[in-house]
Design a protein around this motif. Structure first.
Motif, PDB file in Angstrom:
ATOM      1  N   ALA A   1       0.810  -1.224   0.000  1.00  0.00           N
ATOM      2  CA  ALA A   1       0.000   0.000   0.000  1.00  0.00           C
ATOM      3  C   ALA A   1       0.839   1.268   0.000  1.00  0.00           C
ATOM      4  O   ALA A   1       0.329   2.342  -0.314  1.00  0.00           O
ATOM      5  CB  ALA A   1      -0.949  -0.001   1.201  1.00  0.00           C
ATOM      6  N   ALA A   2       2.131   1.162   0.329  1.00  0.00           N
ATOM      7  CA  ALA A   2       2.991   2.355   0.287  1.00  0.00           C
ATOM      8  C   ALA A   2       3.079   2.929  -1.121  1.00  0.00           C
ATOM      9  O   ALA A   2       3.356   4.127  -1.291  1.00  0.00           O
ATOM     10  CB  ALA A   2       4.390   2.014   0.810  1.00  0.00           C
ATOM     11  N   ALA A   3       2.851   2.094  -2.127  1.00  0.00           N
ATOM     12  CA  ALA A   3       2.899   2.572  -3.512  1.00  0.00           C
ATOM     13  C   ALA A   3       1.566   3.172  -3.957  1.00  0.00           C
ATOM     14  O   ALA A   3       1.467   3.684  -5.075  1.00  0.00           O
ATOM     15  CB  ALA A   3       3.280   1.422  -4.445  1.00  0.00           C
ATOM     16  N   GLY A   4       0.558   3.143  -3.095  1.00  0.00           N
ATOM     17  CA  GLY A   4      -0.764   3.628  -3.462  1.00  0.00           C
ATOM     18  C   GLY A   4      -0.831   5.104  -3.817  1.00  0.00           C
ATOM     19  O   GLY A   4      -1.447   5.469  -4.832  1.00  0.00           O
ATOM     20  N   PRO A   5      -0.237   6.000  -3.016  1.00  0.00           N
ATOM     21  CA  PRO A   5      -0.349   7.422  -3.357  1.00  0.00           C
ATOM     22  C   PRO A   5       0.162   7.768  -4.750  1.00  0.00           C
ATOM     23  O   PRO A   5      -0.476   8.528  -5.482  1.00  0.00           O
ATOM     24  CB  PRO A   5       0.487   8.101  -2.262  1.00  0.00           C
ATOM     25  N   ALA A   6       1.294   7.212  -5.126  1.00  0.00           N
ATOM     26  CA  ALA A   6       1.858   7.509  -6.449  1.00  0.00           C
ATOM     27  C   ALA A   6       0.941   7.022  -7.564  1.00  0.00           C
ATOM     28  O   ALA A   6       0.762   7.703  -8.588  1.00  0.00           O
ATOM     29  CB  ALA A   6       3.241   6.879  -6.580  1.00  0.00           C
ATOM     30  N   ALA A   7       0.343   5.845  -7.377  1.00  0.00           N
ATOM     31  CA  ALA A   7      -0.536   5.293  -8.405  1.00  0.00           C
ATOM     32  C   ALA A   7      -1.808   6.127  -8.557  1.00  0.00           C
ATOM     33  O   ALA A   7      -2.261   6.399  -9.675  1.00  0.00           O
ATOM     34  CB  ALA A   7      -0.886   3.847  -8.064  1.00  0.00           C
ATOM     35  N   ILE A   8      -2.392   6.538  -7.435  1.00  0.00           N
ATOM     36  CA  ILE A   8      -3.612   7.355  -7.497  1.00  0.00           C
ATOM     37  C   ILE A   8      -3.302   8.723  -8.091  1.00  0.00           C
ATOM     38  O   ILE A   8      -4.049   9.256  -8.922  1.00  0.00           O
ATOM     39  CB  ILE A   8      -4.248   7.473  -6.106  1.00  0.00           C
ATOM     40  N   ARG A   9      -2.173   9.297  -7.682  1.00  0.00           N
ATOM     41  CA  ARG A   9      -1.787  10.613  -8.208  1.00  0.00           C
ATOM     42  C   ARG A   9      -1.562  10.539  -9.728  1.00  0.00           C
ATOM     43  O   ARG A   9      -1.959  11.448 -10.467  1.00  0.00           O
ATOM     44  CB  ARG A   9      -0.524  11.093  -7.497  1.00  0.00           C
ATOM     45  N   ALA A  10      -0.930   9.469 -10.207  1.00  0.00           N
ATOM     46  CA  ALA A  10      -0.708   9.321 -11.647  1.00  0.00           C
ATOM     47  C   ALA A  10      -2.031   9.229 -12.396  1.00  0.00           C
ATOM     48  O   ALA A  10      -2.190   9.807 -13.477  1.00  0.00           O
ATOM     49  CB  ALA A  10       0.150   8.084 -11.918  1.00  0.00           C
ATOM     50  N   ALA A  11      -2.990   8.506 -11.815  1.00  0.00           N
ATOM     51  CA  ALA A  11      -4.305   8.400 -12.449  1.00  0.00           C
ATOM     52  C   ALA A  11      -5.029   9.736 -12.449  1.00  0.00           C
ATOM     53  O   ALA A  11      -5.730  10.092 -13.405  1.00  0.00           O
ATOM     54  CB  ALA A  11      -5.138   7.337 -11.729  1.00  0.00           C
ATOM     55  N   LEU A  12      -4.862  10.500 -11.374  1.00  0.00           N
ATOM     56  CA  LEU A  12      -5.508  11.805 -11.274  1.00  0.00           C
ATOM     57  C   LEU A  12      -4.977  12.761 -12.344  1.00  0.00           C
ATOM     58  O   LEU A  12      -5.738  13.556 -12.911  1.00  0.00           O
ATOM     59  CB  LEU A  12      -5.266  12.385  -9.879  1.00  0.00           C
ATOM     60  N   ARG A  13      -3.692  12.666 -12.633  1.00  0.00           N
ATOM     61  CA  ARG A  13      -3.058  13.575 -13.591  1.00  0.00           C
ATOM     62  C   ARG A  13      -3.119  13.064 -15.030  1.00  0.00           C
ATOM     63  O   ARG A  13      -2.739  13.782 -15.961  1.00  0.00           O
ATOM     64  CB  ARG A  13      -1.597  13.779 -13.199  1.00  0.00           C
ATOM     65  N   SER A  14      -3.561  11.855 -15.234  1.00  0.00           N
ATOM     66  CA  SER A  14      -3.547  11.251 -16.560  1.00  0.00           C
ATOM     67  C   SER A  14      -4.498  11.962 -17.513  1.00  0.00           C
ATOM     68  O   SER A  14      -5.600  12.384 -17.132  1.00  0.00           O
ATOM     69  CB  SER A  14      -3.951   9.768 -16.456  1.00  0.00           C
ATOM     70  N   GLU A  15      -4.094  12.063 -18.762  1.00  0.00           N
ATOM     71  CA  GLU A  15      -4.953  12.643 -19.790  1.00  0.00           C
ATOM     72  C   GLU A  15      -6.078  11.696 -20.183  1.00  0.00           C
ATOM     73  O   GLU A  15      -6.944  12.057 -20.994  1.00  0.00           O
ATOM     74  CB  GLU A  15      -4.118  13.019 -21.007  1.00  0.00           C
ATOM     75  N   ARG A  16      -6.089  10.513 -19.584  1.00  0.00           N
ATOM     76  CA  ARG A  16      -7.173   9.558 -19.821  1.00  0.00           C
ATOM     77  C   ARG A  16      -8.529  10.161 -19.415  1.00  0.00           C
ATOM     78  O   ARG A  16      -9.572   9.856 -19.980  1.00  0.00           O
ATOM     79  CB  ARG A  16      -6.903   8.295 -19.016  1.00  0.00           C
ATOM     80  N   GLY A  17      -8.502  11.005 -18.369  1.00  0.00           N
ATOM     81  CA  GLY A  17      -9.735  11.616 -17.874  1.00  0.00           C
ATOM     82  C   GLY A  17      -9.560  13.108 -17.712  1.00  0.00           C
ATOM     83  O   GLY A  17      -8.699  13.734 -18.318  1.00  0.00           O
ATOM     84  N   ASN A  18     -10.415  13.707 -16.872  1.00  0.00           N
ATOM     85  CA  ASN A  18     -10.285  15.138 -16.582  1.00  0.00           C
ATOM     86  C   ASN A  18     -10.502  15.342 -15.095  1.00  0.00           C
ATOM     87  O   ASN A  18     -10.651  14.387 -14.339  1.00  0.00           O
ATOM     88  CB  ASN A  18     -11.252  15.969 -17.437  1.00  0.00           C
ATOM     89  N   LEU A  19     -10.515  16.574 -14.650  1.00  0.00           N
ATOM     90  CA  LEU A  19     -10.556  16.893 -13.230  1.00  0.00           C
ATOM     91  C   LEU A  19     -11.934  17.320 -12.748  1.00  0.00           C
ATOM     92  O   LEU A  19     -12.067  17.889 -11.666  1.00  0.00           O
ATOM     93  CB  LEU A  19      -9.523  17.978 -12.911  1.00  0.00           C
ATOM     94  N   ALA A  20     -12.967  17.035 -13.535  1.00  0.00           N
ATOM     95  CA  ALA A  20     -14.330  17.391 -13.141  1.00  0.00           C
ATOM     96  C   ALA A  20     -14.902  16.354 -12.181  1.00  0.00           C
ATOM     97  O   ALA A  20     -14.576  15.167 -12.243  1.00  0.00           O
ATOM     98  CB  ALA A  20     -15.228  17.510 -14.369  1.00  0.00           C
ATOM     99  N   SER A  21     -15.782  16.823 -11.307  1.00  0.00           N
ATOM    100  CA  SER A  21     -16.487  15.935 -10.377  1.00  0.00           C
ATOM    101  C   SER A  21     -17.928  15.761 -10.842  1.00  0.00           C
ATOM    102  O   SER A  21     -18.433  16.534 -11.666  1.00  0.00           O
ATOM    103  CB  SER A  21     -16.492  16.536  -8.970  1.00  0.00           C
ATOM    104  N   GLU A  22     -18.605  14.779 -10.282  1.00  0.00           N
ATOM    105  CA  GLU A  22     -20.020  14.595 -10.607  1.00  0.00           C
ATOM    106  C   GLU A  22     -20.885  15.684  -9.991  1.00  0.00           C
ATOM    107  O   GLU A  22     -22.036  15.870 -10.401  1.00  0.00           O
ATOM    108  CB  GLU A  22     -20.487  13.204 -10.169  1.00  0.00           C
TER     109      GLU A  22
END
Length: 271
Positions: A21-42
């Motif tokens: 789980a120590a690697a979790g923050p980096a993985a979530i942060r990478a997904a948050l910044r990915s151009e795969r999605g955007n930064l909008a919320s529901e």
């Protein structure tokens, strides 16, 4: 509206079964910044556009729990004294104890909405009272929780049932679950999301998958109905080594957006 400060807590020293789980923050942060999605919320707003949002990176933690707890408390206290709301990425669930401890020091006992497959109420686990299976026992015995509502629990053994009764924990069972069964809590509100609270079909990247869990839509329904000011939140227990196609990291990133929008919508808690 309050500014939101994201930071990672890359530690899994108190994991009881399998580290990762120590690697979790980096993985979530990478997904948050990915151009795969955007930064909008529901809820509508975009983080960093409509919502004041900054990422502090990861705190430099060690294998020394007492030292790490102190570092986490210092960081959270600094943010809260500046009127900012901490949003932490774990790491294992043990980090929730110092996070809540710092919030309670600033605001008094907090009401906690906790999503998880497990109640994390062990007096100690494997001889470790700071195990990731024990944070809510430590929180309750220290008087940091005004009210603790647990959602998604489906592995309640005898010891943890006794602990829940001892501390007056409110458990909303998964059997027959509906979002309407979860109360709307008053502030100051703290939200803790263990990703294994969500069914492993939708969140496989965890060390302790437990079938029969919450859907993402159910989690969002419970979150969106909360109206109280939020003084802190965490997303914990993502294990990238067990993820499939990065879907759990992507879910973690979505929850960052939704929590940020909820914090912004609900407004600041008066000091």
């Amino acid at each position: 509206m309050p500014a939101i400060r994201l930071f990672g807590l890359p530690t899994d020293v108190n994991s009881s079964f399998e580290r990762g789980a120590a690697a979790g923050p980096a993985a979530i942060r990478a997904a948050l910044r990915s151009e795969r999605g955007n930064l909008a919320s529901e809820l509508g707003p975009e983080i960093g556009v409509d919502i004041a949002f900054a990422d502090d990176g990861d705190l430099p933690l060690s294998e020394d729990t007492a030292r790490d707890d102190a570092a986490i408390r210092r960081h959270v206290t600094m943010l809260q004294e500046d009127g900012e709301v901490p949003l932490a990425l774990g790491g294992d669930h043990a980090v929730t104890f110092p996070l809540v401890e710092a919030a309670a020091t600033c605001f008094g006992p907090v009401n906690i909405l906790h999503f998880d497959a497990h109640p994390d109420l062990y007096d100690d686990f494997g001889g470790n009272p700071r195990s990731h299976a024990s944070p809510f026992a430590r929180i309750c015995e220290a008087g940091h929780a005004g009210r603790l509502v647990q959602v998604g629990i489906r592995t309640l053994n005898r010891h943890c049932r006794e602990q829940a009764e001892r501390f007056g924990v409110e458990i909303v069972p998964m059997a027959g679950f509906t979002p309407g069964a979860v109360p709307v809590l008053e502030g100051p509100l703290y939200i803790s999301i263990d990703l294994d609270g969500i069914d492993p079909a939708q969140a496989p990247g965890v060390a302790h998958p437990e079938p029969g869990g919450l859907t993402v839509r159910e989690v969002l329904a419970v979150l969106h109905k909360q109206t109280a000011p939020i003084v802190g939140a965490d997303i914990v227990e993502h294990h990238p080594g067990r993820d499939v196609g990065g879907v759990t990291a992507i879910l973690g990133a979505k929850l960052v957006r939704e929590l940020a929008a909820l914090i912004d919508r609900n407004g600041p808690y008066p000091n």
